[in-house]
Write a protein that holds these residues in place. Structure first.
Motif, mmCIF file in Angstrom:
data_model
loop_
_atom_site.group_PDB
_atom_site.id
_atom_site.type_symbol
_atom_site.label_atom_id
_atom_site.label_comp_id
_atom_site.label_asym_id
_atom_site.label_seq_id
_atom_site.Cartn_x
_atom_site.Cartn_y
_atom_site.Cartn_z
ATOM 1 N N ALA A 164 0.830 -1.208 0.000
ATOM 2 C CA ALA A 164 0.000 0.000 0.000
ATOM 3 C C ALA A 164 0.863 1.256 0.000
ATOM 4 C CB ALA A 164 -0.931 -0.007 1.210
ATOM 5 N N LEU A 167 1.877 1.696 -3.419
ATOM 6 C CA LEU A 167 0.743 2.192 -4.180
ATOM 7 C C LEU A 167 0.644 3.713 -4.044
ATOM 8 C CD1 LEU A 167 -2.777 0.623 -4.404
ATOM 9 C CD2 LEU A 167 -2.550 3.046 -3.874
ATOM 10 N N GLY A 194 -3.802 -1.787 -8.299
ATOM 11 C CA GLY A 194 -3.186 -2.544 -7.210
ATOM 12 C C GLY A 194 -2.418 -3.748 -7.711
ATOM 13 N N ARG A 198 1.629 -4.508 -7.253
ATOM 14 C CA ARG A 198 2.179 -5.761 -6.722
ATOM 15 C C ARG A 198 3.101 -6.447 -7.734
ATOM 16 N NH1 ARG A 198 -1.394 -9.977 -4.596
ATOM 17 N NH2 ARG A 198 -2.849 -9.544 -6.297
ATOM 18 N N THR A 283 -6.036 -8.990 0.469
ATOM 19 C CA THR A 283 -5.010 -8.013 0.120
ATOM 20 C C THR A 283 -5.501 -7.095 -0.991
ATOM 21 O OG1 THR A 283 -3.195 -9.502 0.737
ATOM 22 C CG2 THR A 283 -2.665 -7.723 -0.796
ATOM 23 N N LEU A 287 -6.154 -3.010 -0.731
ATOM 24 C CA LEU A 287 -5.516 -2.067 -1.648
ATOM 25 C C LEU A 287 -6.560 -1.251 -2.398
ATOM 26 C CD1 LEU A 287 -2.562 -4.178 -3.095
ATOM 27 C CD2 LEU A 287 -2.455 -2.362 -1.378
ATOM 28 N N THR A 290 -7.739 1.401 0.000
ATOM 29 C CA THR A 290 -6.667 2.374 0.224
ATOM 30 C C THR A 290 -6.516 3.285 -0.980
ATOM 31 O OG1 THR A 290 -5.529 0.792 1.658
ATOM 32 C CG2 THR A 290 -4.223 2.628 0.791
#
Length: 326
Positions: A164, A167, A194, A198, A283, A287, A290
């Motif tokens: 995050a 990100l 996201g 990753r 997860t 994300l 967020t």
């Protein structure tokens, strides 16, 4: 669960897949979005170390969702302790002894929670992971093992603070995506963003395991017991599977779920049958939430945002200090 294989692993994994299913974890992801937006309102006009803020928000939310009842100070300390465990995964400098001490304390804490619930001296939320591990499907586990499995839910949730933070950096580096994520009622673009974070900023540079049977991979013969190391960044940038692999292109994930063997930030293959993380959908959801908050937040990075790709886990410099203007 991490050290099990075959039927034992599948039985334990099934319990985790049920606890971490979309329907079960949706309230957790939504709570993180609400809590993060409220906290972000307090950042306006100041500088904050974003990573620390995310650790506290994620940690408090997952402990409440897991059925852990404690005062705010204890929840905050435990969130930081969980982050310290993750930070020592790669054995970097003083991070490893800090992680070792934090794990000892966390293990005792989680074990005592299970014992207190089993003895009826402590209440928890019905249907929560703590209840499931203490008196539900995990009731036959020893209190030590049940405590470890509880931490295997809490710790990885706090660990989402690492991707995050990347990100948040990516939103500054690719500002054209801010309005796209803001105007995204389906969440499809946020999910794609996201995934690309990753892919380009993997949490670890490698995943390792041992061969359990003789196999041949691209001409290399593996015997039982041989160590096999998966190059995560190399897999994510393999031109045989990715167009323009070195470019940041979230649109590559538009409307599609990544290939389970070409995209391996949390392990490869099917989580129901292999060792891929069962919490990966959570997860992704965290994300998403967020990204929704950060896309609406006017902030800039203060100081260096570079990271050391050889550190495990790595993080933007200073935990990404940002100044929020609006």
């Amino acid at each position: 669960m991490h050290g099990l294989d075959d039927e034992q692993h599948q039985q334990r994994k099934a319990m985790f897949l049920e606890m971490l299913g979309d329907e079960s974890t949706r309230p957790l992801a939504e709570a993180i979005g609400v809590d993060l937006r409220q906290r972000a309102e307090r950042w306006v006009g100041s500088e904050v170390r974003l990573f620390d803020e995310l650790v506290e928000v994620y940690g408090a939310a997952v402990q409440a969702w897991a059925g852990i009842h404690a005062d705010a100070g204890a929840i905050r300390r435990q969130s930081r302790r969980l982050a310290a465990i993750v930070d020592g995964f790669g054995g970097a400098g003083a991070a490893y002894p800090r992680a070792w001490r934090a794990r000892l304390v966390a293990n005792r804490w989680a074990r005592s929670l299970v014992e207190e619930v089993r003895a009826g001296r402590c209440t928890t939320t019905p249907g929560s992971p703590l209840q499931a591990l203490a008196t539900g499907p995990g009731r036959d586990l020893s209190s030590r093992v049940a405590g470890v499995e509880l931490l295997n839910i809490l710790r990885p949730t706090v660990a989402v603070a690492w991707p995050a933070t990347f990100l948040a950096r990516a939103l500054v580096e690719h500002p054209a995506w801010r309005p796209r994520l803001h105007d995204d009622p389906s969440g499809e673009r946020r999910t794609a963003f996201g995934h690309e974070v990753r892919r380009t900023c993997p949490f670890v540079p490698a995943l390792a395991g041992r061969a359990r049977a003789r196999a041949e991979i691209d001409g290399t013969v593996l015997e039982p017991g041989d160590l096999l190391v998966l190059d995560v960044p190399g897999t994510h940038r393999d031109p045989r599977h990715w167009d323009a692999p070195d470019d940041f292109l979230p649109e590559r994930f538009a409307g599609v779920w990544p290939d389970p063997f070409a995209f391996v930030p949390q392990g490869g293959g099917d989580p129901a049958t292999g060792h891929r993380c069962p919490g990966e959908p959570l997860t992704v959801a965290i994300l998403d939430e967020t990204a929704a908050v950060l896309a609406d937040l006017g902030y800039r990075i203060v100081g260096s945002a570079g990271h050391d790709p050889q550190r495990i886990p790595t993080l933007p410099g200073g935990g990404l200090v940002i100044r929020v203007d609006a």
